[in-house]
Write an enzyme that holds these catalytic residues in place. Sequence first.
Site, PDB file in Angstrom:
ATOM      1  N   VAL A   1      -3.186  -0.951   5.863  1.00 13.82           N
ATOM      2  CA  VAL A   1      -2.257  -2.018   5.482  1.00 13.82           C
ATOM      3  C   VAL A   1      -1.443  -1.632   4.253  1.00 13.82           C
ATOM      4  CG1 VAL A   1      -2.101  -4.421   4.703  1.00 13.82           C
ATOM      5  CG2 VAL A   1      -3.694  -3.800   6.539  1.00 13.82           C
ATOM      6  N   GLU A   2      -2.087  -0.968   3.303  1.00 11.19           N
ATOM      7  CA  GLU A   2      -1.393  -0.614   2.060  1.00 11.19           C
ATOM      8  C   GLU A   2      -0.255   0.375   2.296  1.00 11.19           C
ATOM      9  OE1 GLU A   2      -1.504  -1.679  -0.924  1.00 11.19           O
ATOM     10  OE2 GLU A   2      -3.339  -2.879  -1.022  1.00 11.19           O
ATOM     11  N   SER A   3      -0.515   1.431   3.039  1.00 12.18           N
ATOM     12  CA  SER A   3       0.466   2.518   3.121  1.00 12.18           C
ATOM     13  C   SER A   3       0.703   3.039   4.532  1.00 12.18           C
ATOM     14  CB  SER A   3       0.009   3.689   2.246  1.00 12.18           C
ATOM     15  OG  SER A   3      -1.196   4.248   2.759  1.00 12.18           O
TER      16      SER A   3
ATOM     17  N   TYR B   1      -1.818 -10.486   3.379  1.00  7.38           N
ATOM     18  CA  TYR B   1      -2.513  -9.217   3.168  1.00  7.38           C
ATOM     19  C   TYR B   1      -3.978  -9.333   3.582  1.00  7.38           C
ATOM     20  CZ  TYR B   1      -4.653  -5.336   0.573  1.00  7.38           C
ATOM     21  OH  TYR B   1      -5.367  -4.227   0.215  1.00  7.38           O
TER      22      TYR B   1
END
Length: 334
Positions: A227-229, A319
């Site tokens: 999810v972050e990158s 998120y």
Amino acid sequence: MLCRRKWWLFGAAWMLAACGVAHGATSEGQRYLALCRQYAVRVSGGPAASPSASPTAWEVKGTLSGLARSTDDMGYTLLVQMDDGTSVSLTGSGKAPNVDVGSKVRVLVKNGSANTESPGPVVLAVATETDVVAALGASNAAASHAPASHASRRSRSAVPASRGARSAVREAVAWSASAILQAYKNAVRWFNPKLSENELTTIAQCVLGFSARYGVDPRLIMAVLAVESGFKVEATSRAGAMGLGQLMPATARGMGVTNAYDPVQNIDAAVRLIRGHLEAHAGKDSMEQLALALASYNAGGGAVRKYGGVPPYKETRNYIRKVASWYRYFCTGK
């Protein structure tokens, strides 16, 4: 094409689910640990051990700053710079290790004989930090079959348990380390097909190894990084967050990260952060603990404390939902 890639991810997710708190280790790391056991050397995650009472063997950790081979390729000398800035020169016999200068390494050494040409420390084994950490992950997963002490059970309570984790870990022990590592590489490749084979291996080993070191489910780390990158090593957000785990500059500095785009440093810091957030909310229901830890990672621990729970930020709530969805998928394949 997209449908085919989804089936590939499904296969990788199924293997991750079967692996549980999986273990990935390269043969170099395994050989290194085997020799450490043979010489009764305790392998730790702390600073480099130094010979205090002339032990038979000990471990040196640092950065390989130089490597010189003999003309007949039957000997070599390593120059290792340790974390305190000091350097040590170590000699070994036989073919030089296949390790790049600049790599973080662990070197198992023993005292040389006064009757030899090299009475100083002699190299027994060399492995990269990544390989050793991954091999330790394999050992830790296997060790989870032993009855846990009260202290170890209490320590693991800080980490959310995934559904069916115990039975999955039992199945994982029968798997080869290479198969488990490949499953993680396949999952990473699905998100970022542009990564090289070496990059895939490094990321998968780091996820497995650092998760084992800090006691976090590697599938949770996979979900966070996805999810972050999207597993883009050079990812940079508009706010300045960097690398695989999207570390903010101040956070990276505080974690001792010198290069946030280095996968090893970035994943190490990301896992430590997640572990710290999980511990901060230990004692709560596992789902609440997970939500608060993810909110802290995304919005900061200060925001969670300010609102007494998950902040009312749309970005943070989305998120948490996305990470939890991928985590569930990696755990169950659904």
